[in-house]
Design an enzyme around this catalytic site. Structure first.
Site, PDB file in Angstrom:
ATOM      1  N   CYS A 218       4.045 -46.403  46.223  1.00 15.98           N
ATOM      2  CA  CYS A 218       2.665 -46.522  46.668  1.00 15.98           C
ATOM      3  C   CYS A 218       1.745 -45.586  45.885  1.00 15.98           C
ATOM      4  O   CYS A 218       1.530 -45.782  44.704  1.00 15.98           O
ATOM      5  CB  CYS A 218       2.568 -46.294  48.174  1.00 15.98           C
TER       6      CYS A 218
ATOM      7  N   HIS B  48       6.728 -49.820  50.905  1.00 11.81           N
ATOM      8  CA  HIS B  48       7.387 -48.591  51.366  1.00 11.81           C
ATOM      9  C   HIS B  48       8.754 -48.859  52.008  1.00 11.81           C
ATOM     10  O   HIS B  48       8.842 -48.939  53.234  1.00 11.81           O
ATOM     11  CB  HIS B  48       6.524 -47.930  52.433  1.00 11.81           C
TER      12      HIS B  48
ATOM     13  N   GLU C 163      10.973 -46.706  52.503  1.00 11.27           N
ATOM     14  CA  GLU C 163      11.325 -45.520  53.307  1.00 11.27           C
ATOM     15  C   GLU C 163      10.678 -45.562  54.682  1.00 11.27           C
ATOM     16  O   GLU C 163      11.021 -44.774  55.548  1.00 11.27           O
ATOM     17  CB  GLU C 163      10.941 -44.241  52.544  1.00 11.27           C
TER      18      GLU C 163
END
Lengths: 271, 981
Positions: free
Chosen positions: A100, A225, A227
């Site tokens: 990002c 994302h 994560e």
């Protein structure tokens, strides 16, 4: 999992509005890799050294509030203070991941696509076509098999950015595609191409590109994302999946498919 | 004074936002063809100039060569008819300018000095045939005269030279001193000081409202008579801040009528919590209530979670973007300032605004001067404020709501809340406790102090009127705050570098330092040490300024070097501004002169007590009369497009709700993406527990029955959490009263009834209050188009927010119907309770019976729901709220993108049954195989209505079809109103 004599360690950059360092560390830890979160000023002051690490991560965030272009000001700070350390790091058998805001920083640093050693800026992550931040789950399909995408059929994780609209010249796009540098593309739920259609392609990115690697394959920039959806219960559609599984008498998974990308990183250093 | 000024303009060679931006501002009155945007950086230096080559390098640093072009001291070329440049007024926070400055400093390795800066501005190049009037309308939409400077040129005027180069430096006279104020005056003159402020000896103008009433001014006069001297302006301004309604909550603290001698807060809110905590004994969930910046409950053995909900109404009426932005980053500081510092982990928002499709003709001045900002621009402005504040701070913002009513056109209500998480103990210290000790240094961290926000606390205690000061507006800088937030809660706290911390909010350091001084027993402040944004501020201004992004800490002398060193490394400005003492006095010095010396006791407790009287109001309405149509299809679609019911998903997707990695149940749910009533977030990643958040508010009930309104808000806030699987005994509540005209006995009576409802509701459910806030004068006083005086007061509004701990998020239940064949139930009893309902509002009917609740019955039912969810026999659950059962069924079906076949029981008129807003109800779907277990558990509480089926939504009664609609048509109606936002 095998353990090497000196386990590879990750450096996760922080400071000036980077904000996803904690969950990025958690994801790497769950995949089996220890990391240090290091404020960029501690690297500049020499209190920490990049050379002690094998993986450098620029996590998500809003460094400098996206002022002067997302990732631009933080990239300037890196280039103006850490450029030679970074070049040494890139010359070794090391990896760099930008997620990002991290991808935006890598693009502004020219670490991607980096066809040549000089690394000019050749791609841009422009403002989303809708002109505002977009936070929603997207489906990603690997466009190539490489160290980052190995074994991944698809990822299902959030985008959350105001500037993720991948753009470059026609010539650059051709070269990126020819050299198999597109890592992930946005796609529909059934994994067919998004074809630029909102919301599957959430920002208007050229050729549905969600993530690309550097020419040497060691640097990955990714807008979504993984994560942020490490677990089954983080997935947007998990309540429906849960009911399916319960009625079929099957147990619920704990991890999500998104962990594979972090496991691939760990596997690379264990090879 | 800068002698070298250069202007760099940056634009996209092919701007991806061009179409969206142009469409957003194009309207019948503003026939735009294209609206191009150019980012402008004006660089002003005096110690050195930049060569053309260096300026090109700066241009390259501030742009992206792949998609952007820049020009140095040369106007941007484009095809346009008018150029509108929007910059900031002197002294307004300019984040992009600051970032550009830092980039230039870093690149050239030098520092900008005093009187040198980079200013950002935005240049709009407008193509289209615009009349002077449409140009004015466009300019009004692009800029706010309170914070922006605007400069317009035609293409001809722009010519080859472009726009003027403007450097908005603040220029003030040097070095001001404190003065004294004579209070030995006739009452009329005293009252004027309270209402309009101290007369400035230099200019002869009033400095702005102190919001002190006559009794308070008498108390202050008497105190200083006792000291044998006049108060200084610093002292008077300081007392006004500390005694403001905003800070002392005098209305909630004062005795009321004969039956509430201890006042509303102690009798209703605090007593409810005390009663509940006692009853819960070992199972008490409260850790810290009412005393700190946030309230805190137990999360697990190792962690606690905090919560606080604030309002930022007056600033948002004047500058919606800046008001909402400072609202959200301000309440984040209530988290960082809780105990020794909690980490903000979830943001909450809520907006009460006028219907954005209306443009009421209301003005702050006569003769159509100073118009209010129209509802749509207020709405879009506050949405964007929390967007920038929350997103830039890296805090997920899943939970929120919007409520629309014409009574909010004069003053919007902007709620902003934050949940925090912290370990319960670290280094042998309980982290929720703090104590500044005598001798500790007073350290201010974060942003610098300017004139912004002066009189903010007293200002929000006054109704908005023509004399509202423009200095009440501030623009936040979330990145400056993010920098100190990170270093405090992720580093300094765990290194044990300070003993106490609090937020600089309303009243600035005058309130934060004086508040912390109670912990040690006194303070001695050196005001000239406070770092300023620009020179020339008077001592009283420095003391009460509300410049954003600041906190105050108590740092022990032996740790101050380590603390300051850490702040320096993280580029966070920190300054020692004095010392905590045990003298019992609040002493402030400025350039060696004592400008304030007051007993702490008088400062905090010297304000005279009041005894408020209330007067019951009962409005009687004729018994509502209306017919029930044969078919309800049109009614269903119309209800789904009502603004208080339809989708506001554009907000949910603009607000990052996934950062920090804890997303479990988000703001929209199901493949049909319907906005949920409650969200669930993991805040400790290696725990399977989660934080559930929900809320309830029914402003439309208040004028009919304020007591039942409060019960409805509490029940709804709790029920939202029960539906996702949060057990009742983990739930805590927060109250936010936003009232109007609180000097009127009738409004006070409504307040009293609502507060008594708050007490009974909370005690009934056993859910304690942990924090609350009130805002008592949400009134607009101005003029209509014909200069007639107009007062618009908000609906007396009570927001109840709920927070609870989910024991295992993997068992949580979402709202969307899941599979064909699943059974659909309504749990809880439906009565004919349509008073204040969305249905009657749709019909334009006032009056009716407001829903009542038997709390004991509801409580037993909710416990069974928790049991059912634990047993995993609930496939979906959703609370019935605004719009009643039919709207709830429709939302559950749309969320699952599945049809339903529903048969409603007889005995009540179908429209009344379907739109009644009776409390205590859920729509539940279950797998057919779980029917026996489910019905055994709920007995008569659960009524089987039908099943999930196909793609059509059918409702019938007594063999007669009432509704037959494709689910796609319902989804389209639900998403239509805000589809283009």
């Amino acid at each position: 999992m095998t353990t090497t004599k000196t386990p590879a360690k990750a450096l996760i950059m922080s400071g000036y509005g980077i904000n996803s360092e904690m969950e990025t560390r958690e994801a790497l830890m769950r995949a089996g890799m220890a990391s240090d979160i290091v404020h960029i000023n501690d690297l500049i002051a020499g209190e920490k050294a990049l050379s002690h690490y094998r993986l450098m991560v620029f996590p998500g965030g809003f460094s400098y509030g996206d002022d002067t272009g997302a990732g631009n000001a933080y990239a300037n700070r890196v280039r103006n203070n850490l450029w030679s350390d970074l070049k040494d790091f890139l010359a070794g058998d090391n990896l760099v991941l930008g997620i990002c805001n991290g991808f935006q920083i890598l693009a502004n640093l020219g670490l991607i696509p980096a066809f040549e050693q000089v690394r000019p800026r050749e791609i841009a992550l422009m403002p989303n076509r809708k002109g505002v931040l977009e936070c929603r789950f997207v489906t990603l399909k690997p466009a190539v098999e490489n160290l980052w995408t190995r074994g991944i059929t698809h990822l299902y994780c959030p985008v959350s950015h105001g500037e993720g609209n991948f753009s470059c010249s026609e010539e650059t796009l051709k070269r990126i595609e020819r050299e198999k540098m597109v890592a992930f593309r946005y796609c529909r739920d059934d994994l067919s191409p998004a074809g630029g259609e909102y919301p599957y392609n959430p920002n208007g990115s050229l050729a549905d590109i969600a993530g690309i690697t550097s020419a040497d394959g060691r640097v990955l920039g990714l807008m979504p994302h993984p994560e942020r959806a490490m677990e089954f219960v983080n997935l947007y559609d998990w309540p429906t999946q849960k009911e399916h599984l319960r009625r079929e008498g099957k147990p619920l998974p704990t991890e999500s498919m998104n962990m594979q990308i972090f496991q691939n990183i760990v596997a690379y250093f264990e090879k | 004074m800068a002698s070298h000024v250069h202007r760099i303009e940056v634009h996209y060679s092919r701007d991806p936002r061009l179409q969206t931006r142009t469409e957003r501002f194009r309207s019948p009155g503003v026939p735009l063809r294209d609206l191009h945007l150019v980012d402008v950086y004006t660089i002003a230096t005096s110690q050195r100039d930049f060569s053309p080559d260096e300026l090109s390098q700066i241009g390259a640093q501030l742009s992206n060569p792949v998609v952007q072009r820049y020009s140095v001291d040369r106007p941007t070329e484009a095809d346009f008819d008018h150029a509108i440049e929007v910059g900031f007024l002197p002294g307004v926070t300019d984040n992009a300018g600051t970032t550009a400055k830092q980039t230039i400093e870093d690149y050239f390795g030098f520092r900008f000095g005093e009187g040198e800066a980079v200013f950002s501005s935005q240049l709009y190049l407008v193509a289209g045939d615009l009349t002077p009037d449409s140009l004015r309308r466009l300019t009004a939409a692009l800029a706010n005269p309170l914070v922006n400077r605007v400069h317009v040129r035609s293409r001809e005027e722009y010519g080859e030279t472009g726009m003027d180069t403007i450097t908005p430096f603040v220029r003030l006279d040097e070095l001001q001193a404190a003065g004294t104020v004579d209070l030995d005056l006739p009452d009329a003159d005293l009252a004027r000081i309270g209402k309009e402020g101290i007369t400035d000896p230099e200019t002869g103008e009033r400095r702005g409202p102190l919001a002190l009433d006559l009794a308070q001014l008498h108390a202050i006069r008497d105190y200083f008579r006792g000291l044998g001297r006049r108060p200084t302006d610093v002292e008077l301004e300081s007392l006004a801040q500390t005694w403001s309604e905003h800070c002392k909550h005098t209305i909630f603290a004062s005795a009321m009528d004969d039956d509430l001698p201890r006042g509303l807060y102690k009798t209703c809110i605090q007593a409810a919590t005390n009663t509940i905590r006692e009853a819960k004994g070992d199972k008490d969930i409260c850790v810290s209530v009412f005393t700190d910046n946030s309230g805190a409950i137990v999360f697990d053995d190792e962690h606690l979670v905090t919560c606080k909900v604030e309002t930022h109404n007056s600033p948002s009426a004047l500058d919606p973007f800046g008001g909402a932005l400072t609202g959200i980053v301000g309440v984040n500081r209530d988290t960082i300032g809780f105990g020794l510092g909690a980490k903000p982990c979830i943001n909450i928002y809520g907006y009460c605004v006028g219907d954005p499709e209306t443009e009421p003709a209301l003005f702050r001045g006569k003769n159509r001067e100073n118009p209010i900002i129209p509802p749509r621009r207020i709405f879009e402005g506050v949405v964007r404020g929390v967007d920038v504040g929350g997103n830039c701070s890296g805090i997920p913002t899943p939970q929120g709501w919007c409520y629309f009513h014409d009574r909010y056109v004069g003053k919007p209500l902007v709620f902003a809340g934050t949940v925090g998480v912290m370990p319960r103990a670290r280094n042998g210290r309980l982290l929720h406790e703090k104590q500044a000790l005598p001798g500790d240094l007073i350290v201010m961290v974060g942003g610098r102090v300017g004139k912004d926000g002066i009189h903010g606390a007293t200002f929000s205690s006054e109704a908005l009127d023509p004399a509202s000061p423009v200095t009440a507006v501030q623009i936040g800088d979330p990145i400056t705050q993010k920098k100190f937030s990170d270093v405090i809660v992720k580093e300094a706290r765990d290194l044990d570098l300070y003993r106490s911390i609090t937020d600089n909010g309303a009243g600035g350091i005058s309130c934060s330092v004086a508040e912390m001084a109670r912990e040690s027993g006194g303070c001695h402040v050196l005001l000239d040490r406070v770092p300023l944004k620009y020179p020339g501020m008077a001592p009283w201004e420095i003391w009460i300024s509300e410049s954003q992004e600041r906190m105050t800490l108590a740092v022990p002398e032996e740790k101050v070097d380590a603390f300051m060193d850490l702040m320096r490394k993280r580029e966070v400005e920190a300054t020692v501004i004095g010392r905590f003492t045990d003298t019992g006095r609040c002493v402030v010095e400025y350039n060696g002169e004592t400008v304030m010396d007051i007993d702490l006791e008088f400062l905090h407790d010297g304000l005279p007590k009041k005894h408020l009287q209330t007067l019951p109001v009962t409005t009687t309405y004729p018994e509502p009369e209306f017919a029930c149509p044969d078919r309800l299809d049109d009614l269903l679609l119309a209800m789904l497009t009502r603004k208080n019911i339809c989708s506001k998903e554009f907000i949910s997707t603009r607000y990052d709700h996934t950062v920090q990695g804890g997303h479990v149940l988000g703001p929209v749910q199901g493949s049909g993406r319907v906005q949920a009533s409650a969200t669930l977030t993991k805040v400790v990643l290696d725990s399977m527990k989660g934080v559930g958040l929900s809320q309830g508010l029914f402003p439309s009930y208040t004028e009919l029955d304020p007591y039942r309104m409060a019960i409805a808000a509490i029940d709804t806030a709790i029920r939202g959490l029960i539906a996702i699987g949060v057990p009742m005994d983990t739930i805590a509540l927060l109250d936010n009263f936003c009232w109007c005209s609180s000097d009127e006995p009738e409004r006070l009576w409504q307040l009293k009834r609502a507060a008594l409802g708050c007490r009974d509701g909370a005690v009934g459910f056993g859910t304690p209050y942990i924090s609350g806030k009130d805002s008592m004068y949400n009134d607009f006083s101005g003029f209509d188009a014909d200069s007639n005086p107009v007062k618009v007061s908000v609906l007396p509004t009570l927001l109840i927010s709920s927070i609870g701990i989910h024991p295992d998020v993997a068992t949580a239940v979402s709202m969307d119907a899941k599979f064909d064949g699943d059974l659909v139930y309504v749990v809880g009893e439906t009565n004919e309770e349509l008073g204040g309902s969305e249905y009657l509002a749709h019909l334009g009917i006032e009056g009716g019976t407001v829903p009542a609740l038997d709390i004991e019955t509801a409580k037993a039912c909710y416990e069974r729901m928790t049991d059912a969810i634990e047993k995993k026999i609930v496939a979906s659950a959703f609370p019935v709220t605004h719009g009643g059962l039919l709207v709830a069924l429709a939302k559950v079906a749309i969320a699952g993108r599945v049809g339903m076949d529903i048969t409603i029981p007889g005995g009540m008129r179908p429209d009344c049954y379907l739109f009644s807003e009776s409390l205590g109800r859920f729509v539940v779907t279950i797998a057919p195989s779980d029917r026996e277990a489910f019905e055994e558990l709920f007995g008569g509480d659960a009524n089987l209505l039908g099943h999930v089926d196909g793609t059509v939504f059918r409702v019938s009664a007594g063999g007669k079809t009432l509704i037959e609609q494709p689910i796609t048509a319902m989804e389209a109606a639900y998403k239509a109103p805000f589809g283009r936002y």
